[in-house]
Scaffold this motif. Structure first.
Motif, PDB file in Angstrom:
ATOM      1  N   PHE A 154      -0.177 -21.494 -21.836  1.00  4.34           N
ATOM      2  CA  PHE A 154      -1.399 -21.069 -21.140  1.00  4.34           C
ATOM      3  C   PHE A 154      -2.366 -22.253 -21.079  1.00  4.34           C
ATOM      4  O   PHE A 154      -3.534 -22.138 -21.392  1.00  4.34           O
ATOM      5  N   LEU A 155      -1.800 -23.425 -20.744  1.00  8.62           N
ATOM      6  CA  LEU A 155      -2.593 -24.664 -20.782  1.00  8.62           C
ATOM      7  C   LEU A 155      -3.307 -24.872 -19.455  1.00  8.62           C
ATOM      8  O   LEU A 155      -2.724 -24.684 -18.396  1.00  8.62           O
ATOM      9  N   ARG A 156      -4.590 -25.274 -19.520  1.00  9.78           N
ATOM     10  CA  ARG A 156      -5.335 -25.615 -18.307  1.00  9.78           C
ATOM     11  C   ARG A 156      -5.365 -27.116 -18.128  1.00  9.78           C
ATOM     12  O   ARG A 156      -5.636 -27.855 -19.108  1.00  9.78           O
ATOM     13  N   GLU A 157      -5.095 -27.591 -16.919  1.00 10.08           N
ATOM     14  CA  GLU A 157      -5.172 -29.044 -16.704  1.00 10.08           C
ATOM     15  C   GLU A 157      -6.591 -29.515 -17.008  1.00 10.08           C
ATOM     16  O   GLU A 157      -7.565 -28.830 -16.740  1.00 10.08           O
ATOM     17  N   GLY A 158      -6.651 -30.714 -17.572  1.00 12.56           N
ATOM     18  CA  GLY A 158      -7.961 -31.288 -17.913  1.00 12.56           C
ATOM     19  C   GLY A 158      -8.393 -30.923 -19.314  1.00 12.56           C
ATOM     20  O   GLY A 158      -9.261 -31.555 -19.889  1.00 12.56           O
ATOM     21  N   ILE A 205       4.110 -11.409 -19.248  1.00 16.99           N
ATOM     22  CA  ILE A 205       2.725 -11.690 -19.666  1.00 16.99           C
ATOM     23  C   ILE A 205       2.217 -12.984 -19.015  1.00 16.99           C
ATOM     24  O   ILE A 205       1.085 -13.075 -18.566  1.00 16.99           O
ATOM     25  N   LYS A 206       3.095 -13.989 -18.902  1.00 17.85           N
ATOM     26  CA  LYS A 206       2.665 -15.277 -18.352  1.00 17.85           C
ATOM     27  C   LYS A 206       2.223 -15.112 -16.896  1.00 17.85           C
ATOM     28  O   LYS A 206       1.112 -15.481 -16.517  1.00 17.85           O
ATOM     29  N   TYR A 207       3.113 -14.532 -16.093  1.00 18.10           N
ATOM     30  CA  TYR A 207       2.785 -14.363 -14.656  1.00 18.10           C
ATOM     31  C   TYR A 207       1.587 -13.439 -14.490  1.00 18.10           C
ATOM     32  O   TYR A 207       0.683 -13.699 -13.700  1.00 18.10           O
ATOM     33  N   LEU A 252     -15.070 -16.012 -12.572  1.00 15.75           N
ATOM     34  CA  LEU A 252     -15.775 -15.290 -11.500  1.00 15.75           C
ATOM     35  C   LEU A 252     -16.649 -16.256 -10.705  1.00 15.75           C
ATOM     36  O   LEU A 252     -17.596 -15.873 -10.055  1.00 15.75           O
ATOM     37  N   GLN A 253     -16.340 -17.557 -10.804  1.00 14.72           N
ATOM     38  CA  GLN A 253     -17.097 -18.594 -10.079  1.00 14.72           C
ATOM     39  C   GLN A 253     -16.603 -18.643  -8.639  1.00 14.72           C
ATOM     40  O   GLN A 253     -15.485 -19.103  -8.370  1.00 14.72           O
ATOM     41  N   ALA A 254     -17.444 -18.163  -7.715  1.00 14.77           N
ATOM     42  CA  ALA A 254     -17.050 -18.163  -6.294  1.00 14.77           C
ATOM     43  C   ALA A 254     -17.034 -19.586  -5.765  1.00 14.77           C
ATOM     44  O   ALA A 254     -17.761 -20.460  -6.243  1.00 14.77           O
ATOM     45  N   TYR A 258      -8.891 -21.130  -5.291  1.00 14.56           N
ATOM     46  CA  TYR A 258      -8.162 -21.762  -6.382  1.00 14.56           C
ATOM     47  C   TYR A 258      -7.004 -22.603  -5.835  1.00 14.56           C
ATOM     48  O   TYR A 258      -6.412 -22.302  -4.806  1.00 14.56           O
ATOM     49  N   GLY A 259      -6.712 -23.677  -6.555  1.00 15.57           N
ATOM     50  CA  GLY A 259      -5.586 -24.546  -6.209  1.00 15.57           C
ATOM     51  C   GLY A 259      -4.786 -24.822  -7.465  1.00 15.57           C
ATOM     52  O   GLY A 259      -4.760 -23.994  -8.373  1.00 15.57           O
ATOM     53  N   GLY A 260      -4.169 -25.982  -7.518  1.00 14.75           N
ATOM     54  CA  GLY A 260      -3.422 -26.362  -8.712  1.00 14.75           C
ATOM     55  C   GLY A 260      -1.947 -26.016  -8.596  1.00 14.75           C
ATOM     56  O   GLY A 260      -1.514 -25.370  -7.643  1.00 14.75           O
ATOM     57  N   THR A 320      -9.586 -33.567  -5.969  1.00 14.47           N
ATOM     58  CA  THR A 320      -8.637 -32.911  -6.886  1.00 14.47           C
ATOM     59  C   THR A 320      -8.891 -31.403  -6.881  1.00 14.47           C
ATOM     60  O   THR A 320      -9.957 -30.955  -6.460  1.00 14.47           O
ATOM     61  N   PHE A 321      -7.885 -30.635  -7.405  1.00 10.90           N
ATOM     62  CA  PHE A 321      -8.013 -29.163  -7.294  1.00 10.90           C
ATOM     63  C   PHE A 321      -9.079 -28.619  -8.220  1.00 10.90           C
ATOM     64  O   PHE A 321      -9.525 -27.476  -8.081  1.00 10.90           O
ATOM     65  N   LYS A 322      -9.465 -29.475  -9.191  1.00  7.21           N
ATOM     66  CA  LYS A 322     -10.583 -29.155 -10.090  1.00  7.21           C
ATOM     67  C   LYS A 322     -10.951 -30.452 -10.781  1.00  7.21           C
ATOM     68  O   LYS A 322     -10.214 -31.449 -10.712  1.00  7.21           O
ATOM     69  N   PRO A 323     -12.094 -30.516 -11.460  1.00  8.22           N
ATOM     70  CA  PRO A 323     -12.477 -31.772 -12.125  1.00  8.22           C
ATOM     71  C   PRO A 323     -11.615 -32.073 -13.346  1.00  8.22           C
ATOM     72  O   PRO A 323     -10.836 -31.233 -13.794  1.00  8.22           O
TER      73      PRO A 323
HETATM   74  C1  UDX Z   1      -4.272 -22.236 -14.891  1.00 10.42           C
HETATM   75  C2  UDX Z   1      -4.497 -21.234 -16.011  1.00 10.42           C
HETATM   76  O1  UDX Z   1      -5.884 -21.220 -16.353  1.00 10.42           O
HETATM   77  C3  UDX Z   1      -3.678 -21.632 -17.245  1.00 10.42           C
HETATM   78  O2  UDX Z   1      -3.838 -20.663 -18.264  1.00 10.42           O
HETATM   79  C4  UDX Z   1      -2.204 -21.711 -16.832  1.00 10.42           C
HETATM   80  O3  UDX Z   1      -1.393 -22.079 -17.941  1.00 10.42           O
HETATM   81  C5  UDX Z   1      -2.042 -22.716 -15.714  1.00 10.42           C
HETATM   82  O4  UDX Z   1      -2.864 -22.339 -14.591  1.00 10.42           O
HETATM   83  P1  UDX Z   1      -5.111 -24.641 -14.219  1.00 10.42           P
HETATM   84  O5  UDX Z   1      -4.370 -24.340 -12.942  1.00 10.42           O
HETATM   85  O6  UDX Z   1      -4.887 -25.930 -14.896  1.00 10.42           O
HETATM   86  O7  UDX Z   1      -4.765 -23.472 -15.326  1.00 10.42           O
HETATM   87  O8  UDX Z   1      -6.648 -24.584 -13.876  1.00 10.42           O
HETATM   88  P2  UDX Z   1      -7.819 -23.510 -13.989  1.00 10.42           P
HETATM   89  O9  UDX Z   1      -8.893 -24.112 -14.775  1.00 10.42           O
HETATM   90  O10 UDX Z   1      -7.300 -22.188 -14.383  1.00 10.42           O
HETATM   91  O11 UDX Z   1      -8.329 -23.422 -12.456  1.00 10.42           O
HETATM   92  C6  UDX Z   1      -7.386 -23.046 -11.469  1.00 10.42           C
HETATM   93  C7  UDX Z   1      -8.105 -23.063 -10.116  1.00 10.42           C
HETATM   94  O12 UDX Z   1      -9.044 -21.980 -10.058  1.00 10.42           O
HETATM   95  C8  UDX Z   1      -8.906 -24.338  -9.824  1.00 10.42           C
HETATM   96  O13 UDX Z   1      -8.708 -24.701  -8.467  1.00 10.42           O
HETATM   97  C9  UDX Z   1     -10.349 -23.909 -10.038  1.00 10.42           C
HETATM   98  O14 UDX Z   1     -11.242 -24.637  -9.201  1.00 10.42           O
HETATM   99  C10 UDX Z   1     -10.308 -22.457  -9.599  1.00 10.42           C
HETATM  100  N1  UDX Z   1     -11.338 -21.618 -10.218  1.00 10.42           N
HETATM  101  C11 UDX Z   1     -11.315 -21.438 -11.577  1.00 10.42           C
HETATM  102  C12 UDX Z   1     -12.258 -20.976  -9.412  1.00 10.42           C
HETATM  103  O15 UDX Z   1     -12.267 -21.148  -8.192  1.00 10.42           O
HETATM  104  N2  UDX Z   1     -13.177 -20.156  -9.980  1.00 10.42           N
HETATM  105  C13 UDX Z   1     -13.212 -19.948 -11.338  1.00 10.42           C
HETATM  106  O16 UDX Z   1     -14.082 -19.210 -11.789  1.00 10.42           O
HETATM  107  C14 UDX Z   1     -12.255 -20.610 -12.152  1.00 10.42           C
END
Ligand code: UDX
Length: 432
Positions: A154-158, A205-207, A252-254, A258-260, A320-323
């Protein structure tokens, strides 16, 4: 305990370092020789804050080593499969690498093993891996005991290393009490976070966790579209919602969606798992639909507001898809650049880490080493990724550089008090 980790990608390297820091002896196995060479020199193929420094510590203490050969598993009782499961054309998880590794394990294992599937895999993959290994052992005419365990990440990039070392929970799908004991020893540092269940429960659970997080985001994003129509401010609305601890404020941040490498892939995969099981996952399909249209909805607003994009200079800040990552996989910025170029806009862009990867896709964009350079002579500015040095840039200085002071904040992150003289457009917030 000796642990082999197969697949030195983003998850495999992070887990190898985390297990090493927990005192285990880690054998990282990777087919790509170049990747092994750079790992042995203490450099990572990915950008992940703090990981490289810990890798170097473990190399010095000889707690981690790397090999190209699957036979290295015979120094370990636990073998962790952490290879990729990319999306196939139809969205199903592609198990090619997992199956290949299972076959290699069956061919090379010489003693009892616990095979831990860390990769994100469809429900039932544990049985598939077991069949493959059984088949290889029969082919060799040997009978070596082993058990398949599911242990999704359940790792988040960054912030992957923090997530690995401070998990909310560690989900473990296993059958025998001996496997349970071994996994308790493996995760001795997080003994209070262990959740034991069946292999199939663990796989789902993961999916389900990723799909639910994506659902929260798409709910906020669709609510943002409504907020604009009814004169509400989505940031205040989700803040008020999140005060209910049954809802919570996170995810819940609009924004522009989402990407990644996970949310898009895992929601598609879960939709296919549903289809294969005869379940039409209508809610998840709606989550995907919202995310697939959120950027277009945002860009229509940009195009309407500035009365056309052709020949206009648009500065895109954040790729990038997130910071805090260099990863542009499924980044909303890709759709943004594609749309602007198709509309014949002149596009400049800035990102602290994402430019090299984006340049390979969009060579016609003018990339800048500095956000202030990117906004010079711009007719409008789009914030696509909330990097701190973008959010906190000198907006007064930027005001003197742009042709038109119009900011489209795709992540609702720039404080209004920093934007004197700017026309501000957020996602689901009232126009200033
Ligand atoms: C995600 C899950 O959080 C992690 O548990 C799983 O193992 C892998 O996928 P990750 O993809 O690295 O992690 O990034 P995350 O921080 O979850 O953000 C995913 C995307 O959602 C990003 O593009 C981010 O910008 C977007 N996001 C996140 C939103 O748009 N709003 C939010 O409130 C949170």
């Amino acid at each position: 305990m000796n642990v082999a980790v197969i697949g030195m990608g983003y998850v495999g390297t992070t887990m190898s370092v985390a297990l090493g820091l927990d005192g285990h002896q880690v054998f990282g196995i990777e087919k790509d020789k170049k990747k092994i060479q750079s790992l042995e020199q203490g450099s990572l193929p990915i950008y992940e804050d703090g990981l490289e420094e810990k890798l170097r510590e473990l190399l010095l203490s000889k707690q981690i080593s790397f090999s190209q050969y699957i036979s290295a598993i015979n120094s370990c009782s636990v073998v962790m499969i952490a290879v990729g499961t990319p999306a196939s054309e139809d969205g199903r998880a592609d198990l090619t690498y997992v199956k290949k590794v299972a076959s290699q394990i069956g061919k090379h294992m010489k003693s009892e093993k616990l095979i831990v599937i860390k990769s994100t895999v469809p429900v039932g993959t544990g049985d598939v891996v077991k069949q493959i290994i059984d088949q290889e052992l029969r082919r060799r005419g040997v009978d070596i005991p082993f058990e398949i365990i599911s242990n999704p990440e359940f790792l988040r990039e960054g912030r992957a290393l923090q997530d690995a070392r401070n998990p909310d929970r560690i989900v473990i799908g296993c059958t025998s009490s001996s496997a349970k004991k071994t996994m308790e020893a493996l995760y001795q540092s997080h003994i209070d976070k262990l959740y034991f269940t069946t292999v199939r429960n663990s796989e789902l659970i993961k999916y389900a966790s990723n799909a639910f997080l994506a659902t929260k985001i798409s709910f906020a994003n669709e609510l943002a579209r409504l907020s604009e129509k009814v004169g509400a401010n989505i940031t205040d609305v989700t803040k008020g919602m999140g005060m209910d601890n049954r809802i919570g404020t996170q995810f819940l941040q609009a924004g522009i969606g989402y990407g990644g490498s996970c949310f898009p892939k895992d929601t598609d995969a879960l939709l296919q798992i549903g289809k294969d099981a005869g379940i039409d996952f209508t809610l998840l399909q709606a989550v995907k639909n919202v995310n697939d249209t959120q950027v277009k909805w945002f860009l229509n607003k940009v195009e309407t507001t500035i009365e056309g994009l052709a020949n206009k200079k648009i500065a895109v800040l954040g790729l990038t898809f997130k910071p805090h990552t260099d990863d542009i996989r499924e980044s909303p910025a890709i759709r943004i650049l594609d749309f602007l170029l198709h509309k014949k806009a002149r596009v400049s862009a800035y990102d602290p880490k994402g430019i090299p990867a984006m340049q390979r896709i969009f060579p016609d964009v003018t990339y800048s080493a500095d956000p202030l350079e990117a906004v010079d002579q711009a007719n409008a500015v789009i914030l696509a990724t909330e990097w701190p040095d973008i959010v906190k840039m000198d907006w007064d200085m930027a005001l003197r550089k742009v042709v038109n002071p119009i900011l489209f904040d795709g992540r609702n992150v720039v404080e209004s008090h920093l934007l004197r003289g700017w026309d501000y457009y957020g996602v689901g917030v009232c126009v200033s």
